[in-house]
Enzyme design. Structure first.
Site, PDB file in Angstrom:
ATOM      1  N   LYS A 206      18.684  28.487   3.738  1.00 38.81           N
ATOM      2  CA  LYS A 206      19.752  27.992   2.775  1.00 38.81           C
ATOM      3  C   LYS A 206      19.063  26.522   2.467  1.00 38.81           C
ATOM      4  CE  LYS A 206      23.927  28.817   2.847  1.00 38.81           C
ATOM      5  NZ  LYS A 206      25.243  28.579   3.153  1.00 38.81           N
ATOM      6  N   GLU A 212      12.814  26.765  12.789  1.00 40.94           N
ATOM      7  CA  GLU A 212      12.104  27.828  13.087  1.00 40.94           C
ATOM      8  C   GLU A 212      11.432  28.427  11.971  1.00 40.94           C
ATOM      9  OE1 GLU A 212      15.668  27.648  16.010  1.00 40.94           O
ATOM     10  OE2 GLU A 212      15.174  27.134  14.088  1.00 40.94           O
ATOM     11  N   GLY A 265      26.175  32.307   7.080  1.00 40.66           N
ATOM     12  CA  GLY A 265      24.870  32.730   7.607  1.00 40.66           C
ATOM     13  C   GLY A 265      25.094  33.987   8.223  1.00 40.66           C
ATOM     14  N   ARG A 266      25.989  34.445   9.121  1.00 44.98           N
ATOM     15  CA  ARG A 266      26.018  35.652   9.627  1.00 44.98           C
ATOM     16  C   ARG A 266      26.965  36.808   8.599  1.00 44.98           C
ATOM     17  NH1 ARG A 266      28.711  31.861  12.307  1.00 44.98           N
ATOM     18  NH2 ARG A 266      30.935  31.936  12.586  1.00 44.98           N
ATOM     19  N   GLU A 351      29.013  34.414  17.834  1.00 42.47           N
ATOM     20  CA  GLU A 351      28.996  32.955  17.018  1.00 42.47           C
ATOM     21  C   GLU A 351      30.293  32.970  16.432  1.00 42.47           C
ATOM     22  OE1 GLU A 351      25.135  31.484  15.736  1.00 42.47           O
ATOM     23  OE2 GLU A 351      26.266  31.958  13.664  1.00 42.47           O
ATOM     24  N   HIS A 382      21.462  55.844  30.654  1.00 41.51           N
ATOM     25  CA  HIS A 382      20.515  55.777  31.650  1.00 41.51           C
ATOM     26  C   HIS A 382      20.144  54.347  32.003  1.00 41.51           C
ATOM     27  CE1 HIS A 382      19.665  60.102  31.812  1.00 41.51           C
ATOM     28  NE2 HIS A 382      20.101  60.080  30.673  1.00 41.51           N
ATOM     29  N   LYS A 510      19.846  22.425  19.309  1.00 38.11           N
ATOM     30  CA  LYS A 510      18.661  21.891  18.293  1.00 38.11           C
ATOM     31  C   LYS A 510      18.533  20.563  18.336  1.00 38.11           C
ATOM     32  CE  LYS A 510      20.065  25.547  14.877  1.00 38.11           C
ATOM     33  NZ  LYS A 510      20.676  25.725  13.566  1.00 38.11           N
TER      34      LYS A 510
END
Length: 553
Positions: A206, A212, A265-266, A351, A382, A510
């Site tokens: 954005k 990153e 964002g999510r 979050e 399993h 951060k």
């Protein structure tokens, strides 16, 4: 703000939990032949069975009353109305507007944002069409058949999950890769698999400043240019709002697709962040994904609390978390194409609701979001199901399955579904000590052998689970499923008294990382001993720098 733990409804629920402690779910089913019908419902192409939770009619009534006590319906209305329910950032929460095809107006700060949404959706459709038709080409005149999505968090997990889930709808000859980790190995591994002449890089940030994402984007651009690539503007597009930074990177502003502050964002896969989805499965299927979510939105908006799927899923989760003590929740999709859904919901849920401070700034007395984890069935069976069945912690679970597979290969899918059904039954029923002893006796074991082995083969049962069924995993049912969880998370945040739409907890790390970065050496330089942190962090910095210096070529 209502202090939820001080309400009469909360106290009644505590009493309900105590009253149920002496019974079990087997008895609840035996005493109520209509339990399945009472505690199940269908909406937006999904079917929810929540009858395998240790819940009584009294508890159910008190959960509905609790939702009313915290004004869940009022907060829901304020969200859909575009009011700034994200109070710490003074923002509206209107991802639902992105998938509303009713031509309804949505207002944020007095502005009708619906025309902007429709305009951006048309731009995405036109761009996808230009790629799929071959009208848009790379610098060498070749068509662009590969997408590398570079983002992180919601700009990666959402579109990646959906692209994987909709694998049967992939357009022929198209490939998609997703790069999020700042660890250069992920980008390097991706670049080794692609042809620069036929690759489109989608940079999703954005602000166009995310460390990153921009580190990976800049390295991808350097790789492209170092290998003879020309005309960056033909191979890079931006999902951003920072026009200046996008142009400085070399991207044509015409290929910048935007979303807005009222899209978290999510919750952003429905926006321009979904461009990678449209490029891989076609815009029509991306639109169907949105339409499926809208069906769930309309159900959530209009259904009564007692017959509202997101509300009921949320209330059962609150019951298990706060009154029965379940500290973790497993998401268990019995469809391999949903293998990224647990990771997606980890971010969406943890979050959003992984918070200890209420909207009023005070430390909460109640527990909030559980730990979310999961794997596709039957792989998880399993791995960690042992703990679900016989562990010392109570863990709730959602089992998700389509009745029909896209790949009806022999009897694979019936076997998968039989496991889906058996696991929920086993978690609910358990296996009593006497049942184990009778089986061992029938197998011919001696009394001492039975005494020694029986405790290990007994299952306590009463482990809560929900079952979510669909006919087939399609763009529509996937959209409804994602929206179901979004609204569930919202409802739980309202009940717990937290803001589900900020994420301050990701900021501190951060900030500290930026201060540490200059103290870490490249292979070509040495750094003095670190002194500005605690002894552990200083020592680790020095050890890393020493190891890197020793590895100098």
């Amino acid at each position: 703000m209502v202090e939820v733990t001080k309400t009469p409804e909360w106290k009644s629920l505590s009493a309900d939990a105590e009253a149920l402690a002496s019974t079990n779910m087997r008895t609840l089913f035996a005493d109520d032949p209509d339990r399945f019908e009472r505690y199940s419902l269908e909406a937006a192409g999904l079917f929810l069975d929540f009858s395998k939770n240790k819940i009584s009619e009294d508890a159910f009534d008190h959960l509905i009353a609790l939702a009313n006590a915290v004004d869940l319906e009022g907060t829901r209305s304020r969200m859909f109305a575009g009011e700034p329910i994200n109070t710490t950032e003074n923002r509206a929460v209107l991802h639902t507007a992105l998938r509303d095809f009713s031509l309804r107006d949505y207002h944020v700060d007095g502005e009708n944002v619906s025309p902007k949404i429709r305009t951006e959706l048309k731009r995405i459709a036109a761009f996808a069409q230009s790629i799929h038709s071959g009208a848009a080409k790379g610098y060498s005149g070749k068509t662009l058949d590969t997408v590398v999505n570079i983002g992180i968090g919601g700009s990666d997990l959402g579109p990646q999950m959906v692209v994987e889930a909709l694998r049967p709808y992939w357009l022929d000859g198209r490939r998609s890769f997703f790069v999020s980790n700042v660890d250069g190995q992920q980008l390097a591994d991706t670049l080794a698999q692609i042809n620069l002449e036929t690759t489109l890089f989608v940079i999703a940030s954005k602000t166009f400043t995310t460390q990153e994402t921009m580190t990976n984007a800049e390295s991808a651009r350097k790789w492209f240019l170092d290998r003879g690539g020309k005309d960056v503007a033909k191979h890079f597009v931006a999902l951003s709002t920072n026009r200046h930074a996008v142009e400085a990177f070399g991207i044509d502003p015409e290929n910048m697709f935007q979303f807005w502050d009222w899209v978290g964002g999510r919750y952003s896969l429905w926006s321009a962040i979904g461009l990678s989805i449209a490029l891989q499965v076609g815009f029509a299927n991306f639109e169907n994904l949105l339409k499926g979510a809208h069906l769930m939105d309309e159900h959530f908006r209009s259904a009564s609390l007692r017959r509202n799927m997101p509300v009921l899923l949320a209330l059962v989760g609150v019951w298990n978390r706060n009154f029965l003590g379940a500290s973790a929740h497993a998401v268990l999709p019995y469809d391999q194409h949903l293998h990224r859904l647990p990771a997606y919901l980890q971010q969406a849920d943890m979050e959003s609701n992984g918070k200890r401070i209420g909207k009023d700034g005070a430390v909460l007395e109640n527990k909030t979001g559980p730990i979310i984890f999961g794997e596709p069935g039957t792989n998880g069976q399993h791995a960690f199901y042992q703990l679900l069945h016989q562990g010392t912690d109570l863990i709730s679970a959602d089992f998700i399955a389509p009745a029909i597979s896209h790949s009806e290969l022999g009897d694979h899918h019936p076997k998968l579904l039989s496991n889906f059904l058996a696991q929920t039954e086993a978690l609910m029923r358990g296996k009593a000590d006497q049942e184990v002893r009778d089986e061992l006796r029938a197998d011919g074991l001696t009394k001492p052998e039975i005494t020694a082995l029986a405790p290990h083969k007994a299952f306590p049962g009463d482990r809560p689970s929900n079952s979510i069924l669909m006919g087939k995993l399609t763009p529509e049912t996937l959209g409804a499923l994602i929206a179901l969880y979004e609204h569930k998370i919202f409802c739980q945040g309202v009940i717990w008294g937290i803001n589900s739409f900020d994420q301050w907890g990701v900021e501190l790390g951060k900030v500290l990382a930026k201060s540490i970065l200059p103290e870490l050496s490249n292979l070509s330089e040495e750094k003095p001993s670190a002194t500005s942190h605690d002894a552990s962090t200083n020592g680790l910095i020095d050890r890393i720098n020493d190891l890197r210096q020793r590895a100098k070529p």
